[in-house]
Write an enzyme that holds these catalytic residues in place. Sequence first.
Site, PDB file in Angstrom:
ATOM      1  CB  THR A 161      40.671  20.131 -18.999  1.00  0.00           C
ATOM      2  OG1 THR A 161      39.833  20.854 -20.004  1.00  0.00           O
ATOM      3  CG2 THR A 161      41.478  20.872 -18.162  1.00  0.00           C
ATOM      4  CE  LYS A 196      33.248  29.902 -18.587  1.00  0.00           C
ATOM      5  NZ  LYS A 196      33.338  29.139 -17.357  1.00  0.00           N
ATOM      6  CG  ASP A 231      31.317  17.000 -12.698  1.00  0.00           C
ATOM      7  OD1 ASP A 231      32.283  17.753 -12.660  1.00  0.00           O
ATOM      8  OD2 ASP A 231      30.644  16.831 -13.448  1.00  0.00           O
ATOM      9  CE1 TYR A 236      33.364  28.135 -22.125  1.00  0.00           C
ATOM     10  CE2 TYR A 236      34.589  29.605 -23.007  1.00  0.00           C
ATOM     11  CZ  TYR A 236      34.258  28.784 -22.025  1.00  0.00           C
ATOM     12  OH  TYR A 236      35.319  28.308 -21.010  1.00  0.00           O
ATOM     13  CG  ASN A 262      35.901  24.287 -12.172  1.00  0.00           C
ATOM     14  OD1 ASN A 262      36.699  24.568 -12.884  1.00  0.00           O
ATOM     15  ND2 ASN A 262      35.396  23.037 -12.594  1.00  0.00           N
ATOM     16  CG  ASP A 301      21.910  19.536 -14.987  1.00  0.00           C
ATOM     17  OD1 ASP A 301      22.740  20.384 -14.837  1.00  0.00           O
ATOM     18  OD2 ASP A 301      21.124  19.332 -15.836  1.00  0.00           O
TER      19      ASP A 301
HETATM   20  N1  LIG Z   1      40.097  24.121 -20.410  1.00  0.00           N
HETATM   21  C1  LIG Z   1      40.300  25.468 -20.916  1.00  0.00           C
HETATM   22  O1  LIG Z   1      40.986  25.621 -21.904  1.00  0.00           O
HETATM   23  C2  LIG Z   1      39.484  26.383 -20.206  1.00  0.00           C
HETATM   24  C3  LIG Z   1      39.647  27.610 -20.555  1.00  0.00           C
HETATM   25  C4  LIG Z   1      38.956  28.815 -19.949  1.00  0.00           C
HETATM   26  C5  LIG Z   1      38.078  28.426 -19.017  1.00  0.00           C
HETATM   27  N2  LIG Z   1      37.720  27.110 -18.702  1.00  0.00           N
HETATM   28  C6  LIG Z   1      36.558  27.030 -17.739  1.00  0.00           C
HETATM   29  O2  LIG Z   1      37.148  26.168 -16.846  1.00  0.00           O
HETATM   30  C7  LIG Z   1      36.271  25.512 -16.115  1.00  0.00           C
HETATM   31  C8  LIG Z   1      36.678  24.092 -15.986  1.00  0.00           C
HETATM   32  O3  LIG Z   1      36.831  23.537 -17.154  1.00  0.00           O
HETATM   33  P1  LIG Z   1      37.607  22.135 -17.634  1.00  0.00           P
HETATM   34  O4  LIG Z   1      38.516  22.443 -18.805  1.00  0.00           O
HETATM   35  O5  LIG Z   1      38.091  21.719 -16.372  1.00  0.00           O
HETATM   36  O6  LIG Z   1      36.520  21.578 -18.338  1.00  0.00           O
HETATM   37  P2  LIG Z   1      36.020  19.936 -18.220  1.00  0.00           P
HETATM   38  O7  LIG Z   1      34.975  19.711 -19.265  1.00  0.00           O
HETATM   39  O8  LIG Z   1      37.158  19.010 -18.032  1.00  0.00           O
HETATM   40  O9  LIG Z   1      35.223  20.191 -16.772  1.00  0.00           O
HETATM   41  C9  LIG Z   1      34.344  20.615 -16.346  1.00  0.00           C
HETATM   42  C10 LIG Z   1      33.212  20.029 -15.629  1.00  0.00           C
HETATM   43  O10 LIG Z   1      32.013  20.692 -15.273  1.00  0.00           O
HETATM   44  C11 LIG Z   1      31.059  19.681 -15.149  1.00  0.00           C
HETATM   45  N3  LIG Z   1      29.701  20.069 -15.601  1.00  0.00           N
HETATM   46  C12 LIG Z   1      29.334  20.596 -16.650  1.00  0.00           C
HETATM   47  N4  LIG Z   1      28.187  20.957 -16.741  1.00  0.00           N
HETATM   48  C13 LIG Z   1      27.467  20.611 -15.661  1.00  0.00           C
HETATM   49  C14 LIG Z   1      26.468  20.810 -14.908  1.00  0.00           C
HETATM   50  N5  LIG Z   1      25.231  21.263 -15.648  1.00  0.00           N
HETATM   51  N6  LIG Z   1      26.237  20.489 -13.705  1.00  0.00           N
HETATM   52  C15 LIG Z   1      27.208  19.882 -12.931  1.00  0.00           C
HETATM   53  N7  LIG Z   1      28.510  19.773 -13.481  1.00  0.00           N
HETATM   54  C16 LIG Z   1      28.612  20.267 -14.772  1.00  0.00           C
HETATM   55  C17 LIG Z   1      31.406  18.653 -16.253  1.00  0.00           C
HETATM   56  O11 LIG Z   1      30.842  17.440 -16.095  1.00  0.00           O
HETATM   57  C18 LIG Z   1      32.929  18.402 -16.009  1.00  0.00           C
HETATM   58  O12 LIG Z   1      33.330  17.530 -15.172  1.00  0.00           O
HETATM   59  C19 LIG Z   1      34.821  25.766 -17.054  1.00  0.00           C
HETATM   60  O13 LIG Z   1      34.030  26.716 -16.136  1.00  0.00           O
HETATM   61  C20 LIG Z   1      35.603  26.109 -18.072  1.00  0.00           C
HETATM   62  O14 LIG Z   1      34.476  27.308 -18.938  1.00  0.00           O
HETATM   63  C21 LIG Z   1      38.404  26.006 -19.159  1.00  0.00           C
END
Ligand SMILES: NC(=O)c1ccc[n+]([C@@H]2O[C@H](COP(=O)([O-])OP(=O)(O)OC[C@H]3O[C@@H](n4cnc5c(N)ncnc54)[C@H](O)[C@@H]3O)[C@@H](O)[C@H]2O)c1
Length: 258
Positions: free
Chosen positions: A185, A154, A38, A150, A86, A58
């Site tokens: 989240t 996706k 992360d 986004y 993820n 990153d």
């Molecule tokens: N939460 C939702 O409702 C939802 C819905 C559809 C899809 N998603 C997808 O699920 C995945 C997880 O989302 P989440 O809700 O747990 O979000 P979140 O923001 O809680 O977690 C995402 C994690 O990714 C890390 N991250 C972001 N950019 C990064 C980078 N450049 N390098 C390394 N780490 C990085 C962040 O630091 C974070 O810890 C994402 O791909 C998101 O698009 C989430």
Amino acid sequence: MPDRFTAKTALVTGGARGIGAATAERLAAEGARVLLVDLLPEVAETAAALGQPSLAVDLAAADAPARVLAALRAADMLPLDILVNNAGIGGSKPLADSDDALLYRLIDVNLRAVISLTRDLVPHLRQPGGRIVNLSSIFGLTGYPGTVGYAVAKAGIAQFTRQQAGELGPRGITVNAIAPGVVVTPMTETRLKDPVYQRLQVAPIPLERVSQPHEQAAVIAFLASDDAGYVSGAVIPVDGGYTAARHSRAEPLPAKED
Ligand SMILES: NC(=O)c1ccc[n+]([C@@H]2O[C@H](COP(=O)([O-])OP(=O)(O)OC[C@H]3O[C@@H](n4cnc5c(N)ncnc54)[C@H](O)[C@@H]3O)[C@@H](O)[C@H]2O)c1
């Protein structure tokens, strides 16, 4: 709890929190050795709580795949059995308000970085038997207003999943994705307090509730398991029925008299 991942290795990106942390927890609970990666330094604490290794990097940086590979090698986790792409960021705006910097960032982190990491890790995935699970979104499947950067990233993940299923199938590697709906989240916690978001995004969910991260992790774990050995190229909505049968709390459409 089943025990499907004993002696298996897994990499979960975006593992510090949210769906990634829940996925790492689930895979580890079923016996996997999991590297959590992360951007956030807190990934070290999330990983330590699970007794697993971590790397803060990153993933959009040019040297990220090499650093991830070095960490996997240092932890003696190669060949890798399971790659969960993820990590992702939100923050979309309507097209008219999306400047190039915003579009570039959303597409770079959510799509390009996933493709680059996958390309560099595939030679180190178990063949046959490797598993790749990507995170798309309902916004990658439907055309919802205000989500352009986004959404196209996706949608790209969904197509990358299908395309790579074709390319990696002959090596015995499956490639699948989930498309979550609304999950509680840090990415969504502010929006979930907004009544407009509740009306537009939560009320239409047929199951009439949002999802918890462990419910997404359970489907990711299935796709990463031997149980899903003949599933490849699938993009599975995990959205409470939203994309299939989005409804409002309004009455059903009245019958049409001809
Ligand atoms: N939460 C939702 O409702 C939802 C819905 C559809 C899809 N998603 C997808 O699920 C995945 C997880 O989302 P989440 O809700 O747990 O979000 P979140 O923001 O809680 O977690 C995402 C994690 O990714 C890390 N991250 C972001 N950019 C990064 C980078 N450049 N390098 C390394 N780490 C990085 C962040 O630091 C974070 O810890 C994402 O791909 C998101 O698009 C989430």
